[in-house]
Design a protein around this motif. Structure first.
Motif, PDB file in Angstrom:
ATOM      1  N   THR A 168     -10.902   0.446  -2.827  1.00 45.57           N
ATOM      2  CA  THR A 168     -10.435   1.300  -1.820  1.00 45.57           C
ATOM      3  C   THR A 168      -8.997   1.722  -1.853  1.00 45.57           C
ATOM      4  O   THR A 168      -8.590   2.988  -1.844  1.00 45.57           O
ATOM      5  CB  THR A 168     -10.515   0.666  -0.359  1.00 45.57           C
ATOM      6  OG1 THR A 168     -11.451  -0.312  -0.169  1.00 45.57           O
ATOM      7  CG2 THR A 168     -10.835   1.456   0.885  1.00 45.57           C
ATOM      8  N   ALA A 169      -8.225   0.837  -2.106  1.00 44.08           N
ATOM      9  CA  ALA A 169      -6.678   0.999  -2.442  1.00 44.08           C
ATOM     10  C   ALA A 169      -6.468   2.023  -3.356  1.00 44.08           C
ATOM     11  O   ALA A 169      -5.573   3.021  -3.200  1.00 44.08           O
ATOM     12  CB  ALA A 169      -6.078  -0.269  -2.840  1.00 44.08           C
ATOM     13  N   GLY A 210      -8.387   4.393  -4.454  1.00 43.11           N
ATOM     14  CA  GLY A 210      -8.950   5.413  -3.833  1.00 43.11           C
ATOM     15  C   GLY A 210      -7.861   6.408  -3.203  1.00 43.11           C
ATOM     16  O   GLY A 210      -7.564   7.366  -3.191  1.00 43.11           O
ATOM     17  N   ILE A 211      -7.208   5.420  -2.415  1.00 45.16           N
ATOM     18  CA  ILE A 211      -6.336   5.744  -1.353  1.00 45.16           C
ATOM     19  C   ILE A 211      -5.043   6.417  -2.108  1.00 45.16           C
ATOM     20  O   ILE A 211      -4.390   7.432  -1.605  1.00 45.16           O
ATOM     21  CB  ILE A 211      -5.621   5.106  -0.317  1.00 45.16           C
ATOM     22  CG1 ILE A 211      -6.846   4.529   0.502  1.00 45.16           C
ATOM     23  CG2 ILE A 211      -4.528   5.332   0.556  1.00 45.16           C
ATOM     24  CD1 ILE A 211      -6.831   3.274   1.428  1.00 45.16           C
ATOM     25  N   LEU A 212      -4.599   5.628  -3.311  1.00 43.27           N
ATOM     26  CA  LEU A 212      -3.514   5.816  -3.927  1.00 43.27           C
ATOM     27  C   LEU A 212      -3.780   7.227  -4.715  1.00 43.27           C
ATOM     28  O   LEU A 212      -2.905   8.166  -4.857  1.00 43.27           O
ATOM     29  CB  LEU A 212      -2.948   4.932  -5.009  1.00 43.27           C
ATOM     30  CG  LEU A 212      -1.856   5.143  -5.896  1.00 43.27           C
ATOM     31  CD1 LEU A 212      -0.867   4.852  -5.204  1.00 43.27           C
ATOM     32  CD2 LEU A 212      -2.184   4.245  -7.220  1.00 43.27           C
ATOM     33  N   ALA A 213      -4.803   7.625  -5.249  1.00 38.35           N
ATOM     34  CA  ALA A 213      -5.362   8.800  -6.042  1.00 38.35           C
ATOM     35  C   ALA A 213      -5.329   9.915  -4.761  1.00 38.35           C
ATOM     36  O   ALA A 213      -4.769  10.859  -5.234  1.00 38.35           O
ATOM     37  CB  ALA A 213      -6.603   8.678  -6.589  1.00 38.35           C
ATOM     38  N   ALA A 214      -5.625   9.748  -3.615  1.00 42.58           N
ATOM     39  CA  ALA A 214      -5.707  10.987  -2.623  1.00 42.58           C
ATOM     40  C   ALA A 214      -4.255  11.143  -2.212  1.00 42.58           C
ATOM     41  O   ALA A 214      -3.895  12.323  -1.527  1.00 42.58           O
ATOM     42  CB  ALA A 214      -6.677  10.500  -1.753  1.00 42.58           C
ATOM     43  N   ASP A 215      -3.553  10.225  -1.753  1.00 38.42           N
ATOM     44  CA  ASP A 215      -2.456  10.228  -0.808  1.00 38.42           C
ATOM     45  C   ASP A 215      -1.082   9.674  -1.352  1.00 38.42           C
ATOM     46  O   ASP A 215      -0.068   9.908  -1.019  1.00 38.42           O
ATOM     47  CB  ASP A 215      -2.603   9.495   0.265  1.00 38.42           C
ATOM     48  CG  ASP A 215      -3.447   9.853   1.365  1.00 38.42           C
ATOM     49  OD1 ASP A 215      -3.844  11.109   1.675  1.00 38.42           O
ATOM     50  OD2 ASP A 215      -4.761   9.077   1.407  1.00 38.42           O
ATOM     51  N   GLY A 216      -1.354   8.999  -2.614  1.00 38.56           N
ATOM     52  CA  GLY A 216       0.053   8.523  -3.060  1.00 38.56           C
ATOM     53  C   GLY A 216       0.639   7.404  -2.508  1.00 38.56           C
ATOM     54  O   GLY A 216      -0.252   6.727  -1.720  1.00 38.56           O
ATOM     55  N   PRO A 217       1.444   6.643  -2.850  1.00 37.02           N
ATOM     56  CA  PRO A 217       2.045   5.396  -2.371  1.00 37.02           C
ATOM     57  C   PRO A 217       2.263   5.092  -1.143  1.00 37.02           C
ATOM     58  O   PRO A 217       2.743   6.141  -0.591  1.00 37.02           O
ATOM     59  CB  PRO A 217       3.008   4.885  -3.535  1.00 37.02           C
ATOM     60  CG  PRO A 217       3.437   6.199  -3.969  1.00 37.02           C
ATOM     61  CD  PRO A 217       2.483   7.069  -4.068  1.00 37.02           C
ATOM     62  N   ALA A 218       2.179   4.106  -0.600  1.00 37.41           N
ATOM     63  CA  ALA A 218       2.354   3.689   0.852  1.00 37.41           C
ATOM     64  C   ALA A 218       3.902   2.924   0.979  1.00 37.41           C
ATOM     65  O   ALA A 218       4.090   2.176  -0.037  1.00 37.41           O
ATOM     66  CB  ALA A 218       1.485   3.020   1.536  1.00 37.41           C
ATOM     67  N   ILE A 241      -7.670  -7.849  -1.657  1.00 38.91           N
ATOM     68  CA  ILE A 241      -6.798  -7.319  -0.766  1.00 38.91           C
ATOM     69  C   ILE A 241      -5.401  -7.552  -1.298  1.00 38.91           C
ATOM     70  O   ILE A 241      -4.855  -6.317  -1.582  1.00 38.91           O
ATOM     71  CB  ILE A 241      -6.526  -8.207   0.474  1.00 38.91           C
ATOM     72  CG1 ILE A 241      -8.096  -8.069   1.309  1.00 38.91           C
ATOM     73  CG2 ILE A 241      -5.611  -7.646   1.489  1.00 38.91           C
ATOM     74  CD1 ILE A 241      -8.772  -7.013   1.919  1.00 38.91           C
ATOM     75  N   MET A 242      -4.815  -8.559  -2.120  1.00 37.03           N
ATOM     76  CA  MET A 242      -3.718  -8.512  -2.318  1.00 37.03           C
ATOM     77  C   MET A 242      -3.492  -7.477  -3.581  1.00 37.03           C
ATOM     78  O   MET A 242      -2.454  -6.835  -3.905  1.00 37.03           O
ATOM     79  CB  MET A 242      -3.025  -9.796  -2.748  1.00 37.03           C
ATOM     80  CG  MET A 242      -3.111 -10.984  -1.718  1.00 37.03           C
ATOM     81  SD  MET A 242      -1.636 -10.261  -0.487  1.00 37.03           S
ATOM     82  CE  MET A 242      -0.225 -10.425  -1.314  1.00 37.03           C
ATOM     83  N   GLU A 243      -4.586  -7.181  -4.501  1.00 39.06           N
ATOM     84  CA  GLU A 243      -4.525  -6.486  -5.522  1.00 39.06           C
ATOM     85  C   GLU A 243      -4.600  -5.176  -5.231  1.00 39.06           C
ATOM     86  O   GLU A 243      -3.617  -4.263  -5.685  1.00 39.06           O
ATOM     87  CB  GLU A 243      -5.703  -6.683  -6.436  1.00 39.06           C
ATOM     88  CG  GLU A 243      -6.185  -5.855  -7.735  1.00 39.06           C
ATOM     89  CD  GLU A 243      -7.397  -6.127  -8.509  1.00 39.06           C
ATOM     90  OE1 GLU A 243      -8.126  -7.012  -8.210  1.00 39.06           O
ATOM     91  OE2 GLU A 243      -7.811  -5.244  -9.018  1.00 39.06           O
ATOM     92  N   GLY A 244      -4.936  -4.601  -3.969  1.00 42.98           N
ATOM     93  CA  GLY A 244      -5.060  -3.463  -3.478  1.00 42.98           C
ATOM     94  C   GLY A 244      -3.815  -3.040  -2.859  1.00 42.98           C
ATOM     95  O   GLY A 244      -3.460  -1.874  -2.983  1.00 42.98           O
TER      96      GLY A 244
END
Ligand code: DWN
Ligand code: SAH
Ligand code: ZN
Length: 406
Positions: free
Chosen positions: A149-150, A152-160, A178-181
């Motif tokens: 999931t992480a 996918g989020i990075l690809a769509a929204d960039g880093p948090a 989770i920690m990897e994500g």
């Protein structure tokens, strides 16, 4: 039995027997079978993490019909509002900040971020509560957070800049993923902030009903600092919180990125001094739990013999453990009142006590009320002063069985 985090040996210390899913409220007359599992906890002698011995498949717990709403307590609404404001003024101050919340539930925290016009995303697998968040203008992805999931989020929204989770990390057995994500998603200087029930408070208060299907881990600064280290992170701050019967908010940053606050070493030292992660301490906890069961059952049985009327207050997930472990059913507690629409009209899991709306509590008031939502005691007692005025008595069982009269 092996630790879910490090494969170390697990030392079992408390067993609650066969238990239902804590949030699976039963439809009266429904022939469908309830799901039961074996609820027991152990300590990993290698990494000091306390955890359940049996894992319930996540889809059985977190789904379209998951009933819990974070906004059900005014104290919790204020708690999340002040946390959101703090993140907005400390961590989310760059040119286009981005925060991701795991387990955003009904959007109590993220709606404040959305109202401030700051980029955010809630990751929430329980569809019904995710819809409530979306209706508040929160951007939600209906999904379980994990490594995939992480990405996918990075690809769509960039880093948090911030990944945040309240009462969610302790629900997730698969913490490696989770920690990897989080590592994938967080920008180099970002922080991972999460808060969960604190093992130190659970042991000190013998609050054994924090142990149920959804709560897989019981964290301490000792166990979290080890978890962080194994994944290239560092525990850089801890803050004790009064909510939900005592929690700790942990802040993790990449190793070397931030100087740890003195509170981290202080809490680690306090845990060491209290021998928190020692089998002997946890066995003492288990003995207190057995004593609480004995006293609570004796009290309620005596009240039934006297013909007293006893209602329950708050159909919490926690109460599944106390009701089923103590064998408390509708013959001892006639009904439980609760503000959550999805719980009303149903029966408590396993123990089958009817759940009614809070109006039923005053119609007429009972002689005694078993405070199942004891973590919201101040809020509830402040709003139910009429009950005390009518001569009613609260029954509490944390930290031990006692009666509270106004
Ligand atoms: O970790 C979790 C926490 C955050 O929420 C989840 N696994 C599930 C859930 O646990 P819980 O159900 O034990 O949480 P609460 O916050 O203790 O639940 C309180 C219950 O009491 C809710 O169903 C709402 C109800 N309530 C009420 O009827 N009147 C609460 C208040 C404050 C009230 O005044
Ligand atoms: N953060 C809220 C809700 C806590 S209840 C609060 O503190 O009040 C736990 C939440 O975690 C549920 O809404 C559940 O659906 C969610 N959850 C469970 N597993 C998850 C996962 N892998 N990723 C994200 N959320 C998850
Ligand atoms: Zn371990």
């Amino acid at each position: 039995m092996a630790c879910r985090i490090c494969s170390g040996r697990l030392h079992p210390f408390a067993d609650f027997g066969r238990q239902p899913l804590s949030d699976a409220f039963v439809i009266p007359g429904d022939p469908g079978e309830e799901f039961f599992f074996h609820l027991a906890v152990g300590l990993c002698v290698a990494c000091s993490t306390v955890q359940l011995l049996e894992e319930v498949p996540r889809e059985r717990m977190f789904h379209e019909g998951y009933p819990y709403l974070s906004s059900g307590s005014s104290v919790m609404r204020e708690h999340f509002q002040s946390l959101a404001k703090r993140l907005l003024t400390t961590e989310l101050t760059g040119p286009d900040p981005f925060v991701v919340e795991l387990g955003c539930n009904d959007g109590t925290m993220l709606s404040v971020v959305a109202d401030a016009g700051v980029r955010h995303l809630g990751v929430e697998p329980s569809g019904g509560v995710a819809d409530v968040a979306a209706a508040k203008g929160v951007r939600v992805r209906k999904d379980f957070f994990e490594a995939g999931t992480a990405a996918g989020i990075l690809a769509a929204d960039g880093p948090a800049d911030v990944v945040y989770a309240a009462n969610t990390l302790c629900h997730i057995p698969y913490l490696d993923s989770i920690m990897e994500g989080v590592d994938t998603l967080l920008r180099p200087g970002g922080v991972f902030v999460f808060e969960d029930p604190y093992l130190g408070d659970i042991v000190e208060r013998a609050s054994f009903d924090q142990i149920y299907d959804e709560h897989f881990y019981f964290f301490s600064a000792t166990s979290v600092s080890g978890l962080a280290r194994r994944h290239g992170f560092e525990l850089v701050d801890v803050e004790r919180l009064p909510v939900h019967g005592g929690e700790v908010r942990y802040t993790l940053a990449r190793r070397g990125a931030r100087t740890p606050a003195p509170a981290v070493a202080e809490l680690l030292a306090a845990e060491e001094a209290a021998a928190l992660a020692e089998p002997a301490t946890l066995h003492r906890f288990a003995a207190r739990v057995a004593d609480t069961r004995e006293r609570l059952v004796t009290l309620l049985t005596g009240l039934r013999e006297q013909g007293a009327r006893v209602y329950g207050y708050g159909a919490t997930a926690k109460s599944a453990t106390v009701l089923n472990y103590c064998g408390i059913g509708p013959e001892l507690v006639s009904f439980v009142c609760d503000t959550t629409p999805a719980k009303q009209g149903r029966l408590t899991p396993g123990s089958h006590i009817p759940v009614r709306d809070p109006e039923a509590f005053a119609d007429p008031y009972p002689d005694y009320a078993l405070l199942l939502a004891w973590n919201h005691a101040e809020e509830i007692m402040a709003k139910e002063t009429e009950f005390a005025r009518a001569g009613g008595t609260w029954i509490r069982y944390v930290p031990e069985v006692h009666l509270v009269r106004a």
